[in-house]
Design an enzyme around this catalytic site. Structure first.
Site, PDB file in Angstrom:
ATOM      1  N   ASP A  67      22.255  50.779  14.493  1.00  0.00           N
ATOM      2  CA  ASP A  67      22.567  49.358  14.672  1.00  0.00           C
ATOM      3  C   ASP A  67      23.303  49.080  15.974  1.00  0.00           C
ATOM      4  O   ASP A  67      23.746  49.998  16.662  1.00  0.00           O
ATOM      5  CB  ASP A  67      23.371  48.833  13.465  1.00  0.00           C
ATOM      6  CG  ASP A  67      24.486  49.786  13.037  1.00  0.00           C
ATOM      7  OD1 ASP A  67      24.855  50.659  13.842  1.00  0.00           O
ATOM      8  OD2 ASP A  67      24.974  49.654  11.908  1.00  0.00           O
ATOM      9  N   ASN A 136      31.748  47.989   1.017  1.00  0.00           N
ATOM     10  CA  ASN A 136      30.930  47.151   0.117  1.00  0.00           C
ATOM     11  C   ASN A 136      29.540  47.759  -0.124  1.00  0.00           C
ATOM     12  O   ASN A 136      28.653  47.103  -0.644  1.00  0.00           O
ATOM     13  CB  ASN A 136      30.804  45.726   0.679  1.00  0.00           C
ATOM     14  CG  ASN A 136      30.105  45.677   2.031  1.00  0.00           C
ATOM     15  OD1 ASN A 136      29.681  46.714   2.555  1.00  0.00           O
ATOM     16  ND2 ASN A 136      29.966  44.490   2.588  1.00  0.00           N
ATOM     17  N   HIS A 138      27.475  48.854   2.248  1.00  0.00           N
ATOM     18  CA  HIS A 138      26.453  48.635   3.283  1.00  0.00           C
ATOM     19  C   HIS A 138      26.117  49.945   3.992  1.00  0.00           C
ATOM     20  O   HIS A 138      26.951  50.836   4.122  1.00  0.00           O
ATOM     21  CB  HIS A 138      26.841  47.520   4.266  1.00  0.00           C
ATOM     22  CG  HIS A 138      27.876  47.834   5.286  1.00  0.00           C
ATOM     23  ND1 HIS A 138      28.999  47.069   5.475  1.00  0.00           N
ATOM     24  CD2 HIS A 138      27.944  48.812   6.225  1.00  0.00           C
ATOM     25  CE1 HIS A 138      29.709  47.568   6.469  1.00  0.00           C
ATOM     26  NE2 HIS A 138      29.094  48.628   6.943  1.00  0.00           N
ATOM     27  N   GLU A 143      23.882  44.471   4.637  1.00  0.00           N
ATOM     28  CA  GLU A 143      24.925  43.959   3.758  1.00  0.00           C
ATOM     29  C   GLU A 143      24.373  43.718   2.353  1.00  0.00           C
ATOM     30  O   GLU A 143      23.146  43.655   2.155  1.00  0.00           O
ATOM     31  CB  GLU A 143      25.458  42.637   4.343  1.00  0.00           C
ATOM     32  CG  GLU A 143      26.091  42.777   5.728  1.00  0.00           C
ATOM     33  CD  GLU A 143      27.502  43.375   5.697  1.00  0.00           C
ATOM     34  OE1 GLU A 143      27.853  44.091   4.741  1.00  0.00           O
ATOM     35  OE2 GLU A 143      28.252  43.123   6.654  1.00  0.00           O
TER      36      GLU A 143
HETATM   37  C1  GLP Z   1      29.959  50.041  10.427  1.00  0.00           C
HETATM   38  C2  GLP Z   1      28.613  50.671  10.762  1.00  0.00           C
HETATM   39  C3  GLP Z   1      28.124  51.526   9.621  1.00  0.00           C
HETATM   40  C4  GLP Z   1      29.227  52.465   9.184  1.00  0.00           C
HETATM   41  C5  GLP Z   1      30.396  51.676   8.666  1.00  0.00           C
HETATM   42  C6  GLP Z   1      31.546  52.517   8.157  1.00  0.00           C
HETATM   43  O1  GLP Z   1      29.836  48.899   9.678  1.00  0.00           O
HETATM   44  N1  GLP Z   1      27.618  49.698  11.094  1.00  0.00           N
HETATM   45  O2  GLP Z   1      26.976  52.229  10.043  1.00  0.00           O
HETATM   46  O3  GLP Z   1      28.761  53.332   8.196  1.00  0.00           O
HETATM   47  O4  GLP Z   1      30.858  50.890   9.754  1.00  0.00           O
HETATM   48  O5  GLP Z   1      32.463  52.767   9.168  1.00  0.00           O
HETATM   49  P1  GLP Z   1      33.626  53.819   9.108  1.00  0.00           P
HETATM   50  O6  GLP Z   1      32.983  55.163   9.219  1.00  0.00           O
HETATM   51  O7  GLP Z   1      34.489  53.514  10.292  1.00  0.00           O
HETATM   52  O8  GLP Z   1      34.325  53.645   7.812  1.00  0.00           O
END
Ligand code: GLP
Length: 237
Positions: A67, A136, A138, A143
């Site tokens: 993304d 959540n 995702h 989402e």
């Molecule tokens: C963002 C990314 C996700 C990732 C998530 C969790 O939203 N788009 O791909 O898995 O964060 O992030 P973290 O690893 O910092 O908890």
């Protein structure tokens, strides 16, 4: 579905790195699906060490990131392009031509999304896809409520995600409202998936995932139907 429970963040990163280096050694031309966020930083550190030690090489590896934020140019400090270069690409022998992230400033975002899936398919599909998970549920930026059939698309970020990710933005910087993300189906098309989750704030999502209950309100639940997925999780961080 393989669940590996770990006690430390380092252990999670090391086990994940083993899966990646095994893949890269078995096929030096592998197509890897990569993720951002705090969770994979330790994994990328191990991979950088292995490249420096001459154990693995990114020379012929192709990567596709999950993304990118809409409206952030490549060189913006909070873009995922910058994250990937600072965390991994600048420290390994990857060919920049083989690096792919969605272009969040494309003038035609719909065409960009469509092309992204085409480019993945043209590269032969993703051999090993790395995932983190949002609190959540995702994955990528899919989402709650996203269709399990979704391909790469533009999403509006939820308030929960914007709050969670605000730490990656400099004080006063505007947090984007939208992102381009590979869809749930784009992710499911990967031949193999590894999902990493560490710390107390991810525990609830792990519990929910373990129930195996399929619901588009919990995007990660679709992963339970993938036939080659490893989940490495744990910790109270
Ligand atoms: C963002 C990314 C996700 C990732 C998530 C969790 O939203 N788009 O791909 O898995 O964060 O992030 P973290 O690893 O910092 O908890």
């Amino acid at each position: 579905m393989k669940w590996i429970e770990v006690t430390t963040y380092e252990e999670m990163s090391r086990i994940a790195a083993e899966l990646f280096s095994k893949q890269m050694k078995a096929n030096p031309k592998s197509v890897l699906g990569l993720a951002t966020g705090g969770t994979p930083v330790g994994l990328y550190e191990v991979l950088v060490e292995e490249v420096k030690a001459g154990d693995i090489s990114f020379k012929d590896i192709t990567t596709f990131n999950l993304d990118e934020y809409v409206g952030l140019a490549k060189n913006s400090p909070a873009s995922y392009w910058t994250y990937m270069h600072e965390t991994l690409f600048n420290h390994v022998d990857i060919n920049e031509d083989n690096v792919h992230l969605p272009n969040g400033v494309a003038t035609d975002l719909e065409a960009e999304c469509e092309n992204y899936d085409k480019r993945i398919a043209a590269a032969g599909g993703i051999d090993l896809q790395l995932l983190g998970i949002g609190v959540n549920g995702h994955i990528g930026f899919n989402e709650p409520g996203t269709s399990f059939d979704s391909l790469t698309h533009v999403v509006e970020l939820t308030e929960s995600t914007r709050t969670e990710n605000a730490i990656y933005f400099e004080e006063g910087a505007e947090m984007p409202t939208h992102a381009v993300t590979m869809g749930i189906q784009s992710i499911m098309n990967a031949k193999e998936i590894v999902l990493l989750a560490f710390g107390e704030r991810k525990l609830e999502a792990m519990e929910q995932l373990k129930t195996g209950k399929l619901s588009e309100d919990f995007p990660a639940s679709q992963l339970t139907t993938h036939d080659n997925i490893t989940i490495i999780y744990g910790g109270t961080k």
